[in-house]
Write a protein that holds these residues in place. Structure first.
Motif, PDB file in Angstrom:
ATOM      1  N   TRP A 131       7.112  -1.383  17.524  1.00 19.73           N
ATOM      2  CA  TRP A 131       8.055  -1.542  16.423  1.00 19.73           C
ATOM      3  C   TRP A 131       7.931  -0.378  15.456  1.00 19.73           C
ATOM      4  CZ3 TRP A 131      11.828  -5.098  15.676  1.00 19.73           C
ATOM      5  CH2 TRP A 131      11.858  -6.172  16.558  1.00 19.73           C
ATOM      6  N   ASN A 132       9.072   0.055  14.937  1.00 22.32           N
ATOM      7  CA  ASN A 132       9.152   1.095  13.920  1.00 22.32           C
ATOM      8  C   ASN A 132       9.876   0.480  12.726  1.00 22.32           C
ATOM      9  OD1 ASN A 132       8.313   3.485  15.704  1.00 22.32           O
ATOM     10  ND2 ASN A 132       9.978   2.552  16.845  1.00 22.32           N
ATOM     11  N   LEU A 133       9.198   0.360  11.603  1.00 23.44           N
ATOM     12  CA  LEU A 133       9.794  -0.211  10.402  1.00 23.44           C
ATOM     13  C   LEU A 133      10.013   0.881   9.365  1.00 23.44           C
ATOM     14  CD1 LEU A 133       8.989  -2.922  11.731  1.00 23.44           C
ATOM     15  CD2 LEU A 133       8.578  -3.744   9.424  1.00 23.44           C
ATOM     16  N   TYR A 134      11.125   0.764   8.645  1.00 27.69           N
ATOM     17  CA  TYR A 134      11.517   1.733   7.632  1.00 27.69           C
ATOM     18  C   TYR A 134      11.902   0.986   6.372  1.00 27.69           C
ATOM     19  CZ  TYR A 134      12.152   4.535  11.841  1.00 27.69           C
ATOM     20  OH  TYR A 134      11.955   5.174  13.039  1.00 27.69           O
ATOM     21  N   VAL A 135      11.379   1.419   5.242  1.00 29.72           N
ATOM     22  CA  VAL A 135      11.794   0.896   3.939  1.00 29.72           C
ATOM     23  C   VAL A 135      12.497   2.050   3.237  1.00 29.72           C
ATOM     24  CG1 VAL A 135      11.064  -0.048   1.728  1.00 29.72           C
ATOM     25  CG2 VAL A 135       9.866  -0.726   3.834  1.00 29.72           C
ATOM     26  N   ILE A 136      13.786   1.890   2.970  1.00 30.45           N
ATOM     27  CA  ILE A 136      14.629   2.940   2.406  1.00 30.45           C
ATOM     28  C   ILE A 136      15.034   2.526   0.999  1.00 30.45           C
ATOM     29  CG2 ILE A 136      16.774   4.248   2.687  1.00 30.45           C
ATOM     30  CD1 ILE A 136      16.584   3.253   5.723  1.00 30.45           C
ATOM     31  N   SER A 137      14.834   3.402   0.040  1.00 33.34           N
ATOM     32  CA  SER A 137      15.189   3.088  -1.345  1.00 33.34           C
ATOM     33  C   SER A 137      16.589   3.598  -1.660  1.00 33.34           C
ATOM     34  CB  SER A 137      14.193   3.720  -2.316  1.00 33.34           C
ATOM     35  OG  SER A 137      14.630   3.486  -3.648  1.00 33.34           O
ATOM     36  N   ASN A 138      17.414   2.701  -2.171  1.00 29.00           N
ATOM     37  CA  ASN A 138      18.743   3.052  -2.657  1.00 29.00           C
ATOM     38  C   ASN A 138      18.799   2.835  -4.173  1.00 29.00           C
ATOM     39  OD1 ASN A 138      22.105   1.999  -2.376  1.00 29.00           O
ATOM     40  ND2 ASN A 138      21.376   4.038  -1.913  1.00 29.00           N
ATOM     41  N   ILE A 139      17.623   3.018  -4.803  1.00 29.65           N
ATOM     42  CA  ILE A 139      17.483   2.865  -6.248  1.00 29.65           C
ATOM     43  C   ILE A 139      17.239   4.244  -6.835  1.00 29.65           C
ATOM     44  CG2 ILE A 139      16.001   1.907  -8.057  1.00 29.65           C
ATOM     45  CD1 ILE A 139      15.625  -0.530  -6.280  1.00 29.65           C
ATOM     46  N   GLU A 140      17.941   4.569  -7.920  1.00 33.98           N
ATOM     47  CA  GLU A 140      17.868   5.925  -8.472  1.00 33.98           C
ATOM     48  C   GLU A 140      16.517   6.274  -9.071  1.00 33.98           C
ATOM     49  OE1 GLU A 140      21.252   7.003 -10.808  1.00 33.98           O
ATOM     50  OE2 GLU A 140      22.642   6.434  -9.219  1.00 33.98           O
ATOM     51  N   ASP A 141      15.693   5.283  -9.386  1.00 30.30           N
ATOM     52  CA  ASP A 141      14.326   5.527  -9.862  1.00 30.30           C
ATOM     53  C   ASP A 141      13.375   5.394  -8.682  1.00 30.30           C
ATOM     54  OD1 ASP A 141      15.163   5.609 -12.614  1.00 30.30           O
ATOM     55  OD2 ASP A 141      15.274   3.417 -12.557  1.00 30.30           O
ATOM     56  N   ALA A 172       5.792   0.683  -3.287  1.00 29.83           N
ATOM     57  CA  ALA A 172       5.654  -0.353  -2.267  1.00 29.83           C
ATOM     58  C   ALA A 172       4.209  -0.399  -1.789  1.00 29.83           C
ATOM     59  CB  ALA A 172       6.574  -0.058  -1.092  1.00 29.83           C
ATOM     60  N   HIS A 173       3.668  -1.593  -1.690  1.00 29.63           N
ATOM     61  CA  HIS A 173       2.339  -1.798  -1.096  1.00 29.63           C
ATOM     62  C   HIS A 173       2.563  -2.644   0.154  1.00 29.63           C
ATOM     63  CE1 HIS A 173      -2.126  -2.076  -1.389  1.00 29.63           C
ATOM     64  NE2 HIS A 173      -1.858  -2.978  -0.452  1.00 29.63           N
ATOM     65  N   ILE A 174       2.255  -2.068   1.314  1.00 29.83           N
ATOM     66  CA  ILE A 174       2.522  -2.708   2.603  1.00 29.83           C
ATOM     67  C   ILE A 174       1.198  -3.098   3.236  1.00 29.83           C
ATOM     68  CG2 ILE A 174       3.675  -2.477   4.835  1.00 29.83           C
ATOM     69  CD1 ILE A 174       5.550  -1.988   2.412  1.00 29.83           C
ATOM     70  N   ASN A 207      -0.475   1.820  -1.233  1.00 30.24           N
ATOM     71  CA  ASN A 207       0.667   2.022  -2.125  1.00 30.24           C
ATOM     72  C   ASN A 207       1.417   3.286  -1.731  1.00 30.24           C
ATOM     73  OD1 ASN A 207       0.152  -0.224  -3.708  1.00 30.24           O
ATOM     74  ND2 ASN A 207      -1.022   0.918  -5.214  1.00 30.24           N
ATOM     75  N   HIS A 208       2.742   3.206  -1.828  1.00 35.34           N
ATOM     76  CA  HIS A 208       3.590   4.361  -1.506  1.00 35.34           C
ATOM     77  C   HIS A 208       4.728   4.430  -2.509  1.00 35.34           C
ATOM     78  CE1 HIS A 208       1.505   4.847   2.289  1.00 35.34           C
ATOM     79  NE2 HIS A 208       1.496   3.521   2.336  1.00 35.34           N
ATOM     80  N   THR A 209       4.909   5.586  -3.100  1.00 38.59           N
ATOM     81  CA  THR A 209       6.035   5.811  -3.996  1.00 38.59           C
ATOM     82  C   THR A 209       7.207   6.294  -3.158  1.00 38.59           C
ATOM     83  OG1 THR A 209       4.547   6.370  -5.809  1.00 38.59           O
ATOM     84  CG2 THR A 209       6.845   7.097  -6.006  1.00 38.59           C
ATOM     85  N   ILE A 210       8.327   5.583  -3.285  1.00 42.81           N
ATOM     86  CA  ILE A 210       9.522   5.924  -2.491  1.00 42.81           C
ATOM     87  C   ILE A 210      10.606   6.385  -3.463  1.00 42.81           C
ATOM     88  CG2 ILE A 210      11.188   5.110  -0.795  1.00 42.81           C
ATOM     89  CD1 ILE A 210       9.193   2.835  -0.123  1.00 42.81           C
ATOM     90  N   PRO A 211      11.043   7.642  -3.343  1.00 38.80           N
ATOM     91  CA  PRO A 211      12.090   8.148  -4.244  1.00 38.80           C
ATOM     92  C   PRO A 211      13.476   7.677  -3.813  1.00 38.80           C
ATOM     93  CG  PRO A 211      11.462   9.851  -2.700  1.00 38.80           C
ATOM     94  CD  PRO A 211      10.565   8.666  -2.423  1.00 38.80           C
ATOM     95  N   PHE A 212      14.468   7.929  -4.657  1.00 32.04           N
ATOM     96  CA  PHE A 212      15.858   7.623  -4.339  1.00 32.04           C
ATOM     97  C   PHE A 212      16.246   8.268  -3.011  1.00 32.04           C
ATOM     98  CE2 PHE A 212      20.454   8.800  -5.046  1.00 32.04           C
ATOM     99  CZ  PHE A 212      20.950   7.519  -4.828  1.00 32.04           C
TER     100      PHE A 212
END
Length: 143
Positions: A30-40, A44-46, A55-60
């Motif tokens: 399995w390949n999982l992706y978390v995509i941010s569509n938030i401008e800030d 995420a802590h997975i 913890n991972h910081t995900i940009p817009f």
């Protein structure tokens, strides 16, 4: 000749074992992706019962992704904790219930996409534009 043959056999077996340990045996990859569509930025802590991905910081329009082999008993669970400013939520990112909407029996492995939007969290087996019927709403932000 005997020593060279034994050495060759040993190296071949080691190569085979190494390649098998990086592939999924009897289960799907399995390949999982978390995509941010938030401008800030969001954080995420997975984690799962076996792995804490941290913890991972995900940009817009950025994403965080990882791969794993499903458990033979089908009880794989990955959970996510998300922060966006003063908002927080947690939800299952992969479990038996989510396997269905994401499963497509692809030879290259299964793909599951999460889209994080101001209105909440959506899941799909396809990484395509949001304005279509392929995304399933799963949860609002708390707070």
């Amino acid at each position: 000749m005997g020593a060279m043959h034994n050495l060759f056999t040993l190296l071949t077996l080691l190569s085979l074992i190494t390649s098998v340990t990086h592939a999924c045996f009897l289960t799907a990859k399995w390949n999982l992706y978390v995509i941010s569509n938030i401008e800030d930025d969001i954080v995420a802590h997975i984690k799962s019962g076996d792995d804490d991905l941290g913890n991972h910081t995900i940009p817009f329009n950025g994403n965080y992704n990882w791969s794993f082999c499903d458990r033979i008993d089908g009880r794989t669970l990955f959970y996510g904790y998300f922060w966006w400013g003063s908002k927080f939520t947690s939800l299952a990112l992969f479990d038996d219930e989510l396997r269905g909407p994401c499963a497509l029996n692809k030879e290259s492995g299964q793909h599951c996409y999460w889209l994080v939007r101001p209105g909440g969290f959506y899941v799909s087996a396809f990484n395509i534009t949001f304005a279509n019927n392929y995304w399933t709403f799963k949860k609002h932000w708390d707070g």
